[in-house]
Design a protein around this motif. Structure first.
Motif, mmCIF file in Angstrom:
data_model
loop_
_atom_site.group_PDB
_atom_site.id
_atom_site.type_symbol
_atom_site.label_atom_id
_atom_site.label_comp_id
_atom_site.label_asym_id
_atom_site.label_seq_id
_atom_site.Cartn_x
_atom_site.Cartn_y
_atom_site.Cartn_z
ATOM 1 N N ILE B 32 -29.666 -64.878 39.777
ATOM 2 C CA ILE B 32 -29.564 -64.565 41.197
ATOM 3 C C ILE B 32 -29.199 -63.089 41.327
ATOM 4 O O ILE B 32 -28.179 -62.641 40.803
ATOM 5 N N LYS B 34 -27.877 -60.558 43.718
ATOM 6 C CA LYS B 34 -27.160 -60.686 44.986
ATOM 7 C C LYS B 34 -27.657 -59.699 46.039
ATOM 8 O O LYS B 34 -27.621 -59.985 47.224
ATOM 9 N N LYS B 35 -28.134 -58.511 45.575
ATOM 10 C CA LYS B 35 -28.560 -57.517 46.562
ATOM 11 C C LYS B 35 -29.769 -58.014 47.343
ATOM 12 O O LYS B 35 -30.008 -57.569 48.465
ATOM 13 N N LEU B 37 -30.108 -61.100 48.342
ATOM 14 C CA LEU B 37 -29.650 -62.105 49.301
ATOM 15 C C LEU B 37 -28.869 -61.460 50.450
ATOM 16 O O LEU B 37 -28.927 -61.923 51.588
ATOM 17 N N SER B 38 -28.129 -60.389 50.125
ATOM 18 C CA SER B 38 -27.277 -59.777 51.137
ATOM 19 C C SER B 38 -28.095 -58.960 52.136
ATOM 20 O O SER B 38 -28.995 -58.220 51.747
#
Lengths: 268, 305
Positions: B32, B34-35, B37-38
């Motif tokens: 995953i 994260k960048k 998703l954010s």
């Protein structure tokens, strides 16, 4: 049917001397990319190259054009400046080098015209003198002297010779007789070149492997040996006509059949 | 109420666990990022070649002179030089199969190659697909005195940055040598790897300005090389002053640091790499040793493995 005859030909080339001509579109592209790079560059570290309080630092600082800093009562039509270390971080930084005394001398003497040659001689010792590039177009280009090696500097030139029997332009080609059969094709081609063009020529043969084979209709097998001219010049001994030509010029001068067989060997 | 004990492959929810299963086999192996998703930093989601990315840096800013010379002149010459009629592949020493005399050999990793640990490459006949090309240049600057004076490692980093124009990476000591007072983790210098135009720029500076001015330099040793087409040589601290970036600002450089230069090529053998590099303007000296196995490339080998 006659037995097939072997011939050894030399593809003698002069490799480009200067960088290729850049088309207008590519030039624009490179310029755009360069401007982008300059925009993204770090700020020039003045504190690293010039010690604080030295004359050099003062002269350098004096030569720079500093942007106007932000002020609350001033309206900036191009946006609020974002200054850091004397650079507007929104734009590229222009570094202006301070003019030295000898730079001024050069500009004044060239205006006179008469003294310019003498001053140039004096300035040859100065390492910091401005670099002046030679012209990419030589006098041989202007005269269209196709026998000269100093023409079409950004292109590869190939040596072509006019055949006295059928008036056709081809690469220099030499017959391999039966007693020469063990000599090697590259040696025969090199020797043949010196026979027709004098020995004041320094060439480097790339490989003893032929670069191509042309099978002629009359049973002749012509092997092409690749070679580069390093120094000297081709000086025909028996008044043979010769030319140093680029790929396009070769297409104009040789027969279509011959060109279709050598086309893939020629580089830009 | 009881949990359903049937485990679904697609999720770990049915197991009543908060996160994914760590018991093998682990089915959730997709990393995953994260960048992605954010929603906070949308510009970080662009690839680095996109102009909207903060990582973007234009690299096609000028015509590459060395690259043009390679494509226009060298490439076809190298093909012709390397070509030999009837050339056969020279098979490398590969990992061997087990003889299956024991049932424990089923699914066992292959045996080591005979006489060595790492398998060696197969050398293929030279053709249009495998003409040698300069891939990259790596410069490694290890400063011995940096263990005593840690600031020297910073000086070496700055010097590499100044010469190449590319941000160097620090190098650290790996081994513990009590006699030398060397401990793992000490910063010992810097390294930098150059690609594309940076490499071409460095190479032309080296061949046109630096090496011709070094009096005792006759050429790179013909014995240099790692067998697989990468050639290395070194410059001492006395030679570094010939780089124009250093020479024009000598007052700022009380100490200069020598470095090792490795020229990485796609050549299959060192001999091929030397032909390429001499075409790019690097001289070579000394007697050349070519392994016997590389010389019989015209004979057909009876085995393939």
């Amino acid at each position: 049917m006659t037995t097939p005859v072997i011939r050894s030909s030399l593809v003698l080339s002069r490799i480009p001397i200067v960088t290729p001509d850049v088309p207008a579109f590519e030039k624009a592209f490179y310029q755009y990319q360069e401007q982008l790079e300059r925009r993204l560059m770090w700020t020039f570290p003045k504190w690293y190259y010039f010690k604080k309080g030295t004359v050099a630092e003062r002269e350098f600082s004096k030569a720079q054009k500093y942007p106007i800093p932000n002020h609350r009562n001033v309206w900036f039509p191009k946006g609020v400046p974002d200054l850091k270390h004397g650079r507007d971080r929104r734009f590229k930084q222009d570094i202006i080098l301070p003019k030295k005394n000898n730079d001024v001398e050069v500009s004044t003497t060239t205006d006179d015209g008469g003294e310019s040659a003498a001053s140039e001689l004096q300035n040859l010792d100065d390492i910091g003198r401005p670099i002046k590039a030679n012209s990419r177009i030589t006098i041989f280009d202007e005269k269209n002297d196709q026998t000269s090696l100093e023409r079409k500097l950004p292109r590869t030139l190939y040596l072509l010779i006019k055949n006295n029997n059928n008036n056709e332009w081809t690469f220099p080609s030499f017959e391999v007789s039966n007693d020469q059969i063990n000599k090697g094709l590259h040696n025969i081609a090199e020797e043949g070149l010196r026979n027709i063009g004098g020995d004041k020529i320094n060439t480097w043969t790339v490989s003893n492997t032929p670069a191509a084979l042309i099978k002629h209709n009359n049973g002749i097998n012509e092997f092409l040996i690749k070679s580069h001219i390093i120094a000297g010049k081709f000086n025909p001994t028996n008044k043979n006509e010769y030319k140093w030509l680029t790929k396009e010029e070769i297409q104009d001068i040789v027969s279509d059949e011959y060109y279709s067989k050598i086309n893939h060997l020629l580089s830009q | 109420m009881t949990l359903v004990s049937v485990r679904s492959f697609s999720s770990s929810v049915s197991l009543g666990k908060a996160a994914c299963a760590q018991v093998k086999p682990v089915h959730h192996k997709v990393r995953i990022i994260k960048k992605n998703l954010s929603p906070r930093f949308p510009e970080l989601k662009y690839p680095s070649h996109d102009i909207k990315s903060p990582k973007f840096r234009p690299y096609l800013t000028h015509l590459d002179r060395v690259d043009h010379h390679y494509h226009n002149v060298l490439e076809s010459d190298l093909l012709l030089i390397g070509y030999r009629h009837g050339q056969q592949p020279i098979y490398g020493n590969k990992r061997r199969h087990w003889d299956m005399s024991s049932p424990y050999q089923i699914n066992r990793p292959l045996r080591k190659p005979k006489g060595q640990i790492v398998p060696s490459q197969t050398i293929n006949p030279r053709d249009t697909g495998n003409i040698a090309k300069l891939q990259s240049i790596s410069i490694n600057c290890f400063v011995k005195d940096a263990k005593q004076y840690p600031a020297m490692a910073i000086g070496a980093t700055l010097q590499l940055q100044q010469i190449t124009g590319v941000k160097p990476k620090p190098i650290y000591a790996k081994t513990n040598v009590p006699n030398w007072k060397l401990r793992p983790g000490m910063k010992m210098g810097a390294k930098v790897e150059l690609f594309g135009r940076d490499a071409s720029q460095f190479l032309s500076t080296l061949t046109e300005i630096v090496l011709p001015r070094i009096g005792e330099f006759n050429g790179i040793s013909n014995r240099a090389g790692d067998r697989y087409g990468n050639i290395a040589f070194g410059l001492t601290s006395d030679h570094i002053k010939y780089f124009p970036e250093i020479e024009l600002n000598q007052d700022s450089w009380p100490n200069l640091y020598g470095f090792d230069i490795t020229l990485h090529t796609t050549a299959q053998t060192d001999a091929d790499a030397r032909i390429l590099l001499s075409g790019l303007g690097l001289p070579f000296v000394g007697s050349e040793r070519i392994p016997k196995t590389l010389l019989d490339d015209l004979t057909v080998h009876p085995y393939e493995n």
